[in-house]
Design a protein around this motif. Structure first.
Motif, PDB file in Angstrom:
ATOM      1  N   TRP A 194      42.075  62.012  62.256  1.00 18.74           N
ATOM      2  CA  TRP A 194      40.739  62.600  62.356  1.00 18.74           C
ATOM      3  C   TRP A 194      39.713  61.782  61.582  1.00 18.74           C
ATOM      4  N   GLN A 195      40.146  61.119  60.520  1.00 15.89           N
ATOM      5  CA  GLN A 195      39.205  60.290  59.765  1.00 15.89           C
ATOM      6  C   GLN A 195      38.662  59.141  60.610  1.00 15.89           C
ATOM      7  N   TYR A 220      44.269  69.323  58.303  1.00  9.45           N
ATOM      8  CA  TYR A 220      44.788  70.045  57.131  1.00  9.45           C
ATOM      9  C   TYR A 220      45.281  71.439  57.522  1.00  9.45           C
ATOM     10  N   GLU A 275      38.136  66.854  60.122  1.00 10.71           N
ATOM     11  CA  GLU A 275      39.388  66.567  59.422  1.00 10.71           C
ATOM     12  C   GLU A 275      40.106  67.843  58.989  1.00 10.71           C
ATOM     13  N   ARG A 314      32.830  67.506  53.331  1.00 13.14           N
ATOM     14  CA  ARG A 314      32.421  66.214  53.887  1.00 13.14           C
ATOM     15  C   ARG A 314      30.906  66.057  53.868  1.00 13.14           C
ATOM     16  N   PRO A 318      35.459  62.449  61.544  1.00  8.72           N
ATOM     17  CA  PRO A 318      35.725  62.809  60.141  1.00  8.72           C
ATOM     18  C   PRO A 318      35.358  64.244  59.787  1.00  8.72           C
ATOM     19  N   ILE A 322      46.356  64.044  59.912  1.00  2.00           N
ATOM     20  CA  ILE A 322      45.128  64.186  59.111  1.00  2.00           C
ATOM     21  C   ILE A 322      44.290  62.924  59.188  1.00  2.00           C
ATOM     22  N   THR A 323      44.909  61.787  58.930  1.00  2.00           N
ATOM     23  CA  THR A 323      44.140  60.536  58.887  1.00  2.00           C
ATOM     24  C   THR A 323      43.645  60.113  60.262  1.00  2.00           C
TER      25      THR A 323
END
Length: 655
Positions: A13-14, A25, A21, A463, A18, A10-11
């Protein structure tokens, strides 16, 4: 992605994209569903392993209390029995599986009691998984040295034994010799794509998490090549081991091999145990087979649990990486949650629940949808050139130009076509080809499928609305208020953005416009505008000239009066039919048919087009770099907003 960012599914993709993301998930949700149902297979295998130590295998004969009068023993001494004409007869392996192990009920409405033997096996498997994963990759890595290598020893033993059995050549020939007509069947390619996605764990973030534990300068390019080679070779060798056994069964029963071939749980718990029971020293081969199944399954379960835990830990590292056993406690809660759902699958009606999870929540359609946006996000938004530079920086080797074609074109197109075909070729779930599930089960199944699919546009919308780098701050647009005092609730903002993106869906020209301004081409030159204007004048007037020519020619033809009369003279009774109105057409909707005989599956394609377009528009909107020209044109001045609101208030009061 994982090795470069050193982050979870997940992180990562940040740091890379972003707005995408939601892919991370969605992948973790699919793994969560998989952890619930996949481990039930290990519980079944463990129960079979316990029965394998019996002096006589219980699925080898019809002398047990659970057998029916239709049970017929399968052995080399029973070749005179005509299996092709006895449709009501069942084998001991089938009755042991359905009546002893599962004690399956008549339908999903009859959940029945818990199968305590399977429940105890499920507890044992969960305890083993917990203590192998609770210390992270340090404990998992040590266990995997054994669980990943020993199955190859068992596979080699079973392969050698299978190839020495009578009839093995028949099975190997059936395995290697293809049917060219099957290559024209889209379902065959769909099954192949799904198998590749599951086998390589593509799309759900598994490889991303495992890669995040690599050193930055690890040669991941070489690792990928070896992964593909070893995985494919293992599948090929396993095919020889399986089909040599099936050829032996066909030889012993004197039937075509098509009649003994099974897939899914039927292969592991019916066909192969049945073949083992017909061999000398059946207990030995049964133990080897189920030990291999359990170890392979534990490997998969370890990885799925580790991927989810690593992704969650990277989301809140300040909480879960503290000392005091917080990660272990979180893992315990995760295991208990999955175990609670698994209890429902070890009841008498649990097989029906298991199939729902396997067919809808963890199916290939969800993975294909994730693959489409994963390749679009990394190939187009993040950029292939940046990917090339990253791989070269980490490994010192620049990838082949073939990967650029794959990342940008081949993978998105193949994934999208496969996704569409999976919807068009969709068949409702059945059990053993005779039990049809009630309607609410299909609704529940599709809700489980869309629970992961909708996370991608859902997180992108979130987002865009709330992120500091989102659309409204970047373009100077503030949340909707009334008289600067009342702030609309969150669902109103979501509804408003949905209406905004609906306009994008209805007008593809806007998407083209966004593509243009993303490159800084908002204001075109005067010569370009003049050229476009002159071309539009020609395009707009020429059809009228053609229409006038056709009208004059039509009015000079014989019988024209009859056609004009039919055109102008109305049928008053038709005005009372709701089908004449658009709303009535929705109420009186009838499925599409051809010549009133063939009914086509069109709704899947309709919903697909509705779903795909706004999500792609989200990517285009949210991932473009800030453009001064774009901001200057799209930013709304606050004083103009105040004037408009005051004017609308006055008009409203007057009304």
């Amino acid at each position: 992605m994982g090795q470069y960012t050193q982050e979870g599914a997940i992180t990562s993709w940040q740091k890379l994209c972003p707005l995408a993301e939601g892919i991370g998930y969605a992948g973790q949700l699919i793994l969560f569903y998989s952890c619930m149902c996949y481990i039930v297979i290990l519980a079944w295998a463990l129960l079979y392993l316990c029965f394998s130590f019996s002096s006589k295998l219980p699925w080898a004969n019809c002398d047990n209390v659970w057998n029916t009068e239709n049970c017929v023993e399968i052995s080399g001494n029973n070749k005179t029995y005509n299996w092709t004409e006895q449709s009501n007869s069942t084998s001991p392996a089938v009755e042991f599986w359905e009546r002893r192990v599962l004690a399956i009920s008549a339908g999903i409405e009859e959940v029945g009691s818990v199968r305590w033997e399977i429940l105890l096996c499920l507890v044992a498997v969960w305890v083993a998984c917990y203590f192998c994963v609770w210390k992270g990759v340090k404990s998992t890595g040590k266990v995997v040295y054994f669980t990943a290598t020993f199955p190859y020893v068992m596979l080699l033993v079973l392969l050698i034994r299978g190839l020495t059995l009578p009839g093995a050549l028949q099975g190997v020939t059936y395995y290697l010799y293809p049917e060219p007509s099957k290559l024209l069947d889209p379902q065959v390619w769909m099954e192949a794509v799904s198998q590749v996605f599951f086998s390589f764990s593509v799309g759900v973030g598994t490889l991303t998490v495992l890669g995040s534990y690599n050193p930055y300068n690890n040669n991941c390019y070489k690792d990928c090549v070896w992964l593909c080679v070893l995985n494919s070779c293992t599948s090929m060798v396993a095919g020889f081991a399986v089909f040599s056994m099936l050829g032996f069964m066909a030889h012993e029963q004197n039937v075509p091999i098509e009649m003994v071939a099974e897939s899914g749980p039927g292969l592991a718990f019916i066909a192969y145990p049945q073949a083992v029971a017909m061999m000398p020293f059946p207990q030995l081969w049964a133990v080897c087979f189920f030990v291999m199944i359990i170890l392979l399954g534990l490997d998969t379960q370890f990885v799925m649990m580790e991927v989810v835990m690593t992704s969650v830990t990277d989301l809140v590292p300040s909480v879960l990486r503290r000392s005091g056993g917080r990660r272990e406690l979180c893992l315990l809660l995760y295991c208990l949650l999955c175990f609670s759902a698994g209890v429902l699958m070890v009841t008498e009606g649990g097989m029906y629940v298991f199939q729902i999870f396997d067919y809808y929540a963890c199916n290939g359609t969800c993975l294909l949808f994730l693959a489409v946006f994963l390749s679009l996000a990394m190939g187009w938004v993040f950029g292939t050139e940046r990917l090339y530079d990253i791989v070269e920086d980490m490994t010192g080797v620049r990838p082949s130009p073939l990967f650029r074609m794959c990342w940008k074109y081949l993978t998105p197109i193949v994934s999208l076509v496969s996704f569409i075909c999976s919807l068009v070729e969709y068949q409702p779930l059945t059990f053993n080809r005779w039990y049809v599930y009630p309607g609410w089960v299909y609704v529940l199944g599709w809700m489980m499928s869309f629970s992961s699919i909708l996370l991608i546009p859902g997180v992108a919308l979130f987002r865009l609305m709330t992120g500091k780098d989102g659309l409204r701050w970047r373009h100077g647009v503030e949340p909707l208020t009334y008289n600067r005092t009342y702030v609309c609730p969150g669902w109103v903002h979501v509804l408003g953005w949905m209406m905004a993106f609906l306009s994008i869906l209805m007008a593809p020209v806007v998407a083209l416009f966004l593509l243009g301004i993303g490159k800084g081409n908002l204001k075109q030159t005067q010569s370009q505008l003049q050229e476009m204007t002159s071309q539009e004048e020609v395009n707009a007037t020429f059809p009228y000239v053609m229409l006038l020519v056709l009208l004059i020619r039509g009015l000079t033809l014989p019988g024209v009066l009859q056609g004009v009369t039919y055109y102008l003279y109305p049928e008053p009774s038709k005005l009372l039919e709701p089908q004449m109105a658009f709303v009535g057409s929705m109420v009186k909707y009838e499925p599409l048919t051809y010549n009133r005989m063939y009914m086509s599956p069109g709704w899947m394609m309709a919903f697909l087009s509705i779903l795909m377009a706004p999500v792609v528009a989200l990517f285009l909107l949210g991932t473009r770099k800030e453009n001064p020209k774009q901001v200057s044109v799209l930013a709304i001045r606050k004083d103009m907003c105040r004037d408009r609101i005051n004017h609308l208030n006055k008009v409203w009061q007057q009304m």
